[in-house]
Write an enzyme that holds these catalytic residues in place. Structure first.
Site, PDB file in Angstrom:
ATOM      1  N   CYS A  75       0.869  -1.181   0.000  1.00  0.00           N
ATOM      2  CA  CYS A  75       0.000   0.000   0.000  1.00  0.00           C
ATOM      3  C   CYS A  75       0.903   1.227   0.000  1.00  0.00           C
ATOM      4  CB  CYS A  75      -0.851  -0.046   1.269  1.00  0.00           C
ATOM      5  SG  CYS A  75      -1.875   1.392   1.558  1.00  0.00           S
ATOM      6  N   CYS A 185      -1.062   4.004  -6.298  1.00  0.00           N
ATOM      7  CA  CYS A 185      -1.939   3.309  -5.345  1.00  0.00           C
ATOM      8  C   CYS A 185      -2.099   1.888  -5.878  1.00  0.00           C
ATOM      9  CB  CYS A 185      -3.292   4.015  -5.279  1.00  0.00           C
ATOM     10  SG  CYS A 185      -4.556   3.102  -4.376  1.00  0.00           S
TER      11      CYS A 185
END
Ligand code: DGL
Length: 264
Positions: A75, A185
């Site tokens: 992440c 992302c």
């Protein structure tokens, strides 16, 4: 005791980190893995650094209890806000993911590159540092991908809403003649087919999946933790919401694999 056949742990705010996991199993097909999707707390993108650190600690501890030999922070938001802290607090090796600014800045011909990421990543000190180090002479168009993670978490990656949001985020970048778009992302690689229809072939899309997989390989080698056994790997996926979206995103994974889905 950490052993070569101990699993590699992955965590993300939700299902997005599976895009990294898919890259990794191509490069390292012998490794056992445990993935934790913290979907109940997604998105992380708008949370404070303090909250992101607290959640990242919880996720790390869950994976350590399961005996993971290395932890992949799959992440960008958690990496840019919490990995320094995690490395100080825990002795296990960590590999993180950051937006790939460097290759985009190196290869741009139009001198204009775009980045789509969360608010948390774009406002982090780590991103500011990388950006000023590698892209100070390049126009970097930053765009927060508001709403995208929530829709992907809801299983709506191919919905008209996603297309509408992407149109509004990417068309202005196209007008600014970007020739590289950085996906900052881990949820966004699932949107590549739609992004391509908006930006066309002239814009190269860059995500960090392969670079992260190579880094995992290097860290395992350095720590003598690369799994050399030939037995079939076991893939465990945990989530604190429904397993439905995870299962759907992983439908393309070879059916011969031992892949299990559980609720935490
Ligand atoms: N996959 C996360 C990332 O790479 C999504 C962040 C979020 O939950 O907002 O940044």
């Amino acid at each position: 005791m950490l052993a070569k056949d101990s699993p590699i742990g992955f965590f993300d705010s939700g299902v997005g980190g599976t895009s990294i996991w898919k890259e990794m199993i191509k490069l390292l097909p012998n490794e056992n893995t445990i993935y934790f999707a913290d979907s109940a707390n997604a998105p992380y993108g708008k949370k404070s650094q303090k909250e992101i650190i607290a959640l990242s600690e919880k996720n790390t501890e869950f994976l350590l209890e399961k005996g993971c030999k290395l932890i992949v922070v799959a992440c960008n938001t958690a990496t840019t806000n919490a990995i320094t802290h995690l490395r100080e607090k825990y002795s296990v090796p960590f590999v993180g993911i950051e937006p790939a600014i460097k290759p985009a800045a190196l290869h741009t011909k139009t001198n204009s590159i775009g980045i789509l990421a969360t608010q948390g990543t774009l406002s982090s000190a780590l991103f500011a540092k990388t950006s000023s180090k590698f892209a100070s002479n390049v126009q970097v168009i930053e765009q927060v991908g508001t709403g995208l993670v929530a829709l992907i978490e809801a299983g709506k990656k191919d919905s008209p809403m996603i297309k509408e949001l992407l149109d509004s985020y990417l068309k202005p970048m196209k007008e600014q003649q970007i020739d590289h778009l950085i996906l900052g992302c881990t949820h966004y690689p699932y949107l590549i087919p739609i992004i391509n229809t908006i930006l066309g072939n002239e814009v190269r899309i860059i995500d960090s999946g392969y670079a992260v997989s190579k880094q995992i390989n290097n860290v395992l080698l350095k720590n003598k933790l690369l799994n050399t056994s030939n037995s079939k790997p076991i893939y465990n996926f945990f989530t604190n919401t429904t397993t439905k979206v995870l299962r759907k995103l992983l439908m393309d994974v070879d059916k011969d694999n031992q892949i299990y889905f559980s609720k935490k």
